[in-house]
Structure formats: structure tokens, C-alpha cells
Design a protein around this motif. Structure first.
Motif, mmCIF file in Angstrom:
data_model
loop_
_atom_site.group_PDB
_atom_site.id
_atom_site.type_symbol
_atom_site.label_atom_id
_atom_site.label_comp_id
_atom_site.label_asym_id
_atom_site.label_seq_id
_atom_site.Cartn_x
_atom_site.Cartn_y
_atom_site.Cartn_z
ATOM 1 N N ARG A 167 -131.518 -20.409 35.721
ATOM 2 C CA ARG A 167 -130.750 -21.405 34.973
ATOM 3 C C ARG A 167 -129.629 -21.980 35.838
ATOM 4 N NH1 ARG A 167 -129.970 -25.697 32.012
ATOM 5 N NH2 ARG A 167 -127.972 -25.699 30.901
ATOM 6 N N LYS A 168 -128.912 -21.119 36.545
ATOM 7 C CA LYS A 168 -127.805 -21.584 37.391
ATOM 8 C C LYS A 168 -128.334 -22.432 38.556
ATOM 9 C CE LYS A 168 -126.214 -17.367 37.745
ATOM 10 N NZ LYS A 168 -125.380 -16.206 38.171
ATOM 11 N N THR A 195 -115.525 -14.981 40.142
ATOM 12 C CA THR A 195 -115.988 -16.360 40.300
ATOM 13 C C THR A 195 -115.637 -16.902 41.672
ATOM 14 O OG1 THR A 195 -115.772 -16.780 37.920
ATOM 15 C CG2 THR A 195 -115.782 -18.694 39.369
ATOM 16 N N GLY A 217 -114.601 -25.302 35.566
ATOM 17 C CA GLY A 217 -115.726 -25.102 34.665
ATOM 18 C C GLY A 217 -117.049 -24.976 35.398
ATOM 19 N N LEU A 218 -117.229 -25.787 36.424
ATOM 20 C CA LEU A 218 -118.487 -25.770 37.164
ATOM 21 C C LEU A 218 -118.649 -24.469 37.940
ATOM 22 C CD1 LEU A 218 -121.070 -27.048 38.158
ATOM 23 C CD2 LEU A 218 -119.722 -28.266 39.909
ATOM 24 N N LYS A 231 -117.308 -21.611 37.350
ATOM 25 C CA LYS A 231 -117.528 -20.509 36.422
ATOM 26 C C LYS A 231 -118.972 -20.493 35.935
ATOM 27 C CE LYS A 231 -112.869 -19.702 34.586
ATOM 28 N NZ LYS A 231 -112.013 -19.720 33.361
ATOM 29 N N ALA A 232 -119.512 -21.673 35.651
ATOM 30 C CA ALA A 232 -120.898 -21.756 35.183
ATOM 31 C C ALA A 232 -121.872 -21.270 36.242
ATOM 32 C CB ALA A 232 -121.221 -23.195 34.784
ATOM 33 N N GLU A 241 -125.707 -15.569 32.759
ATOM 34 C CA GLU A 241 -126.772 -16.563 32.848
ATOM 35 C C GLU A 241 -127.808 -16.117 33.871
ATOM 36 O OE1 GLU A 241 -127.759 -19.164 31.382
ATOM 37 O OE2 GLU A 241 -126.068 -19.984 30.230
ATOM 38 N N VAL A 258 -129.061 -25.880 37.312
ATOM 39 C CA VAL A 258 -127.832 -26.677 37.177
ATOM 40 C C VAL A 258 -127.400 -27.209 38.545
ATOM 41 C CG1 VAL A 258 -125.364 -26.561 36.626
ATOM 42 C CG2 VAL A 258 -127.031 -25.460 35.119
ATOM 43 N N ASP A 267 -121.590 -17.365 36.597
ATOM 44 C CA ASP A 267 -121.670 -16.611 35.345
ATOM 45 C C ASP A 267 -122.790 -15.565 35.402
ATOM 46 O OD1 ASP A 267 -121.698 -15.675 32.780
ATOM 47 O OD2 ASP A 267 -121.940 -17.625 31.814
#
Length: 268
Positions: free
Chosen positions: A58-59, A90, A44-45, A47-48, A54, A62, A51
Motif C-alpha cells: 500500500r505504501k 518516522t 502527513g506524507l 508519516k503515511a 500499513e 502511494v 506507517d
């Protein structure tokens, strides 16, 4: 990698090399590879952070929120560059950080005058895995990390450079879908690139003598205009001659290849 990812990788490596030249390369390498381990285990991380829908800002936010207190500023700048770029896949994001981390370890070994030895040890361990199927299965298995780390330590402590052990552990604990031997071969390419050399994968029908190996290395290095490290493998199926691959470029001069060419022409 697709073109977009290759361009992003180049940008990450430029940042990494800048940080390496002015910082503690071994610490940069170890922290970057530790980050790779976190991303490798957290779908999940990663991929975020990769992404494309986005914004880069923003990335990056994070990333800083999660890791700014856990990694040095140098590694944060490298990873910040990575998550701010566009990636076709990814996994390419994680690969870029892995390449940066291995490059930093290579720089540390180079500064200590040990890069050639580390490169040779990584190469030999990869070949050991290819010839020892029981060991390869043990390190490629789903066994607990601690048991695999202990096995690597038992095999290499006192026999290999600490940087070699670090890289082998990284490949064993975070292979990212690759066999350990394959991951180590990729590390070998990065180590060779640090010395501004390339690896030539050479396949021959019979083992080469030392003098034959030296002559072949000299001839190939002259042909490609740079020093090449030979990764020689024996495959009786080639029947004779030699097959050489440097990066994406293949050079064939084997009997088997010539027979296959004749067959293709007859069939056509």
C-alpha cells in the motif's frame, strides 16, 4: 537508530549502491535529496509512508502514484525499498533516503576524483559555522529559502566544488531539526565512509602542530585498523591529553577525565 531502523537503513543502502554502480550517481543523488526535501516539508506524507500499520504494498503504491513521473526508475527503486521497510521512527525513513542521496553524490565526486576535496570543503564549512555565530544564525534561521540559497552561493560559488555547494544547500534548506553544522558533520561521515574511512572526533587542550596531527592520525589509524580522518577541536577544559571518539566508541586520556575518575572513586 534502533535495531529495526538500522537493518532497514542497511537494506536501503544496498539498493542505493546497486543503483549507483550501474547508473548516473549524480542524478540519483540529486533526485533522492529532492525527495528528502519534499518529505521533510510534508509531515502527513512522511508519516503515511513510514506507517508500520500499513502494508508495504500500500505504501509503495502511494509512493509510485505521487512520484513515478517525477523521479527516475533508479530513485523510485531506492525509495520503494525504503517505504517497504519497517522504521522505529518516522524520521528514520527520511534519514535513510538522505544517507542514500549523500552517498550517491559522494560516488559522483569520487568518480570525478574530487571526493577528498568535497569532504574537506564540507568539513571546513561546518567549522566556519561553529566559529562564525552570525553566519550560523543566518543559515539556521527561518529566513526564506531563496535568501539562504543566495547566501550559500555568494559564499561558495567559485570557491568550492559543485557537489559541496549541493550538499551545503541541502543541509541549509532541509536541516530536519538539526543545526546546519551538525547536518554537515553527518554528511562528512557519509563522505568518509564512501572512501572506506572513518572520522575520528579529537578534542585537545591546545592546537596540534602538523607533525603532531600526522603522528596522531597514523597511531589512531593503526589502532583501529583503517584510515581515519581527524576532526580536531580545541577545548581548554580538557586540561591535557586527548579525547577521541570514533562512531560510538570513546577513548579518553585527558587530565580532566582522570580527575573526574578520581572524584567518582572518592565519592563512591
Amino acid at each position: 537508530m534502533l535495531q529495526s531502523s538500522r537493518l532497514s537503513l542497511q537494506a536501503v543502502l544496498e539498493t542505493a549502491n546497486s543503483e549507483i554502480s550501474g547508473g548516473d550517481s549524480r542524478q540519483i543523488g540529486e533526485e533522492t535529496l529532492a525527495l528528502v526535501g519534499v518529505l521533510a516539508e510534508n509531515v502527513g506524507l512522511r508519516k503515511a509512508l513510514a506507517d508500520s500499520s500499513e502494508s508495504a504494498e500500500r505504501k509503495q503504491q502511494v509512493l509510485r502514484t505521487l512520484f513515478s513521473t517525477r523521479i527516475t526508475d533508479a530513485v523510485l527503486r531506492i525509495s520503494d525499498k525504503a517505504v517497504g521497510r519497517r522504521w522505529a521512527r518516522t524520521q528514520d525513513l527520511v534519514t535513510s533516503l538522505e544517507v542514500a542521496g549523500v552517498t550517491a553524490i559522494a560516488a559522483a565526486a569520487q568518480a570525478a576524483g574530487q571526493l577528498g576535496q568535497v569532504e574537506e570543503e564540507i568539513f571546513r564549512f561546518a567549522r566556519l559555522l561553529e566559529s562564525n555565530h552570525e553566519l550560523s544564525r543566518a543559515l539556521d534561521s527561518q529566513a526564506a529559502d531563496e535568501s539562504k540559497r543566495t547566501l550559500v552561493s555568494d559564499l561558495l560559488t567559485g570557491k568550492a566544488q559543485p557537489d559541496t555547494i549541493k550538499l551545503v544547500e541541502q543541509a541549509v534548506l532541509h536541516p530536519r531539526g538539526l543545526r546546519v553544522a551538525k547536518a554537515l558533520d553527518q554528511y562528512s561521515d557519509i563522505l568518509a565512509a564512501r572512501q572506506q574511512r572513518s572520522v575520528a572526533d579529537v578534542t585537545v587542550a591546545r592546537p596540534l602542530s602538523e607533525s603532531q596531527t600526522e603522528r596522531l592520525q597514523a597511531a589512531l589509524s593503526a589502532s583501529y585498523g583503517r584510515e581515519l580522518v581527524l576532526n580536531v577541536q580545541v577545548d581548554p577544559d580538557v586540561l591535557g591529553g586527548v579525547r577521541v571518539q570514533v562512531g560510538d566508541e570513546m577513548m579518553n586520556s585527558t587530565v580532566a577525565d582522570r580527575l573526574a575518575d578520581v572524584q567518582r572513586k572518592l565519592a563512591g
